[in-house]
Scaffold this active site. Structure first.
Site, PDB file in Angstrom:
ATOM      1  N   PHE A 135     -91.731 -29.564  52.082  1.00 12.74           N
ATOM      2  CA  PHE A 135     -90.385 -29.329  51.511  1.00 12.74           C
ATOM      3  C   PHE A 135     -90.521 -28.728  50.177  1.00 12.74           C
ATOM      4  O   PHE A 135     -91.158 -27.679  50.085  1.00 12.74           O
ATOM      5  CB  PHE A 135     -89.566 -30.816  51.443  1.00 12.74           C
ATOM      6  CG  PHE A 135     -89.467 -31.221  52.960  1.00 12.74           C
ATOM      7  CD1 PHE A 135     -88.421 -30.747  53.816  1.00 12.74           C
ATOM      8  CD2 PHE A 135     -89.994 -32.272  53.469  1.00 12.74           C
ATOM      9  CE1 PHE A 135     -88.031 -31.132  55.070  1.00 12.74           C
ATOM     10  CE2 PHE A 135     -90.062 -32.618  54.615  1.00 12.74           C
ATOM     11  CZ  PHE A 135     -89.024 -32.352  55.462  1.00 12.74           C
ATOM     12  N   SER A 136     -89.907 -29.421  48.894  1.00 15.52           N
ATOM     13  CA  SER A 136     -89.499 -28.513  47.828  1.00 15.52           C
ATOM     14  C   SER A 136     -90.945 -28.465  47.061  1.00 15.52           C
ATOM     15  O   SER A 136     -90.971 -27.594  45.829  1.00 15.52           O
ATOM     16  CB  SER A 136     -88.552 -29.315  46.834  1.00 15.52           C
ATOM     17  OG  SER A 136     -87.275 -29.035  47.307  1.00 15.52           O
ATOM     18  N   VAL A 137     -91.990 -28.844  47.485  1.00 15.30           N
ATOM     19  CA  VAL A 137     -93.475 -28.259  47.129  1.00 15.30           C
ATOM     20  C   VAL A 137     -93.494 -26.798  47.092  1.00 15.30           C
ATOM     21  O   VAL A 137     -94.002 -25.967  46.351  1.00 15.30           O
ATOM     22  CB  VAL A 137     -94.669 -28.912  47.813  1.00 15.30           C
ATOM     23  CG1 VAL A 137     -95.811 -28.246  47.580  1.00 15.30           C
ATOM     24  CG2 VAL A 137     -94.749 -30.348  47.367  1.00 15.30           C
TER      25      VAL A 137
END
Length: 410
Positions: A135-137
């Site tokens: 995800f937002s990694v």
């Protein structure tokens, strides 16, 4: 745009979606394969708590994807195993390490100390070659692509307006903020990042229409639907996945290439990634874009290489891959930008979270994914989770990380 309801309405709409000409022609060999009710249902259900340990490992079977291809040379990380056995206290309860990983719903944990793998453990059917969606990694990777484009002279200045590179954003919420404003999540765009899937929130509507039903692209929404918010650009921090999508579209526009191609050439191959990565798409191949805000799937080892490279000021596999000046600018807070708001323990620089109490910086993702870089202690921790809740369990992970760090530095 007409927002879709959750699953029932998404499935009802699928027949209409398959009739849309620009979408239906997306796959030359099988034009409808990403638009069947089964596939739409799968994308709508990817967060199901009892199965997300598995879906997060196999997103390429639910989404159209683009590969980030590795090169011929791998950055070999030395292995120097160290015991992390012992008692761990998580929110007042005591566990052994395996119990702590179960308590925090881990799929994988990988720890580097002084550039060597000291601990690596996979759970729930995963392994070193599993490419997890984290995800937002992905936001920290997209930021790095902006850094490359700046170094290549394709972006003149971070203080240029977004509309210099994306003129279709004129008249939208992105008509005003600079590239730097967007990097810092200070675009001023009206956006509510509430993870209430199954509701009618703004994020859910864009998620359902774009990622689930492939009705429009994230950047289409930014250009056609976004509006200025209550704050002027640079005036206040407001976490917005939409901002990162706009950054990715800037990369595409100035390079004339897909984000996956540019990332492979500038980052993945020079860094010495061990495995191909992939981006999930917000539409089939000929209309979709990489989901730059949260769509990169990679192995834990390659995430660890990325974190170690940033710990080493952009050096990887014996060469300078990311400019050292960019690493510092992207991860070290400027005066006045940390914390994100008064009293917060965290800050936010260029799509990297910072710790207001130390020099730690982190790439973080929904459902508690981490690349945690600790320059003082020379430690990188990659933890890939499948928590029931999308957010809200940071304290238990910070307690785990602090105890791992203590074992490695005593």
């Amino acid at each position: 745009m007409i927002p879709l309801k959750r699953l029932g309405a998404i499935l009802t709409a699928s027949a209409t979606l398959m009739s849309l000409g620009s979408v239906a022609k997306a796959q030359s060999t099988d034009p409808d394969r990403w638009l069947t009710p089964t596939m739409i249902d799968a994308r709508a259900s990817m967060f199901m708590p009892s199965l997300n340990y598995l879906t997060f490992q196999h997103m390429d079977q639910m989404f159209a994807t683009r590969a980030v291809t590795k090169g011929t040379e791998t950055w070999e990380l030395p292995e120097k195993p160290m015991s992390l056995d012992g008692d761990y206290t998580i929110l007042g309860e005591t566990y052994d390490l395996e119990g702590a990983l179960e308590r925090t719903q881990a799929n994988a944990l990988l720890v580097l100390k002084d550039g060597a793998i000291v601990y690596e453990h996979y759970r729930n059917g995963s392994g070193p070659d599993t490419r997890f969606l984290t995800f937002s990694v992905a936001k920290s990777y997209t930021s790095t692509l902006i850094g490359f484009a700046l170094e290549d002279g394709l972006i003149d200045s971070l203080d240029d307006k977004v509309t210099k590179y994306l003129p279709e954003m004129e008249g939208s919420g992105y008509d005003g903020p600079t590239v730097r404003d967007v990097l810092r999540m200070r675009s001023g765009v009206d956006w509510e990042e509430h993870y209430e899937f199954g509701s009618e929130t703004q994020l859910t509507q864009v998620h359902d229409n774009s990622l689930v039903a492939y009705r429009y692209r994230w950047c289409d929404y930014a250009a056609n639907e976004s509006k200025p918010g209550a704050h002027a650009p640079d005036a206040a921090f407001n976490y917005a996945t939409l901002d990162t999508s706009v950054l990715g579209c800037i990369v595409e526009r100035v390079t004339g290439r897909t984000g996956a191609e540019y990332m492979s050439e500038k980052l993945w191959q020079p860094m010495g990634a061990e495995y191909d990565a992939y981006w999930i798409m917000d539409g089939p191949e000929n209309v979709g874009r990489e989901f730059f805000g949260a769509g990169l799937a990679s192995t834990a080892r390659d995430h660890a290489r990325f974190g170690q490279m940033f710990l080493q000021d952009g050096m990887a596999n014996g060469k300078q891959v990311v400019p050292a000046a960019w690493v510092r600018e992207a991860t070290v807070p400027d005066d006045g930008y940390e914390p994100t708001e008064p009293g917060s323990p965290v800050g936010y620089q260029y799509q990297w979270w910072t710790d207001a109490r130390s020099d730690v910086f982190m790439a973080l993702g929904l459902h508690h994914q981490f690349i945690r870089v600790d320059p003082t202690n020379r430690i990188v921790i990659v933890k890939i989770s499948h928590t029931t809740e999308p957010v809200g369990r940071d304290q238990e992970n910070e307690e785990l990380f602090a105890q791992i760090t203590a074992r490695l530095t005593q």
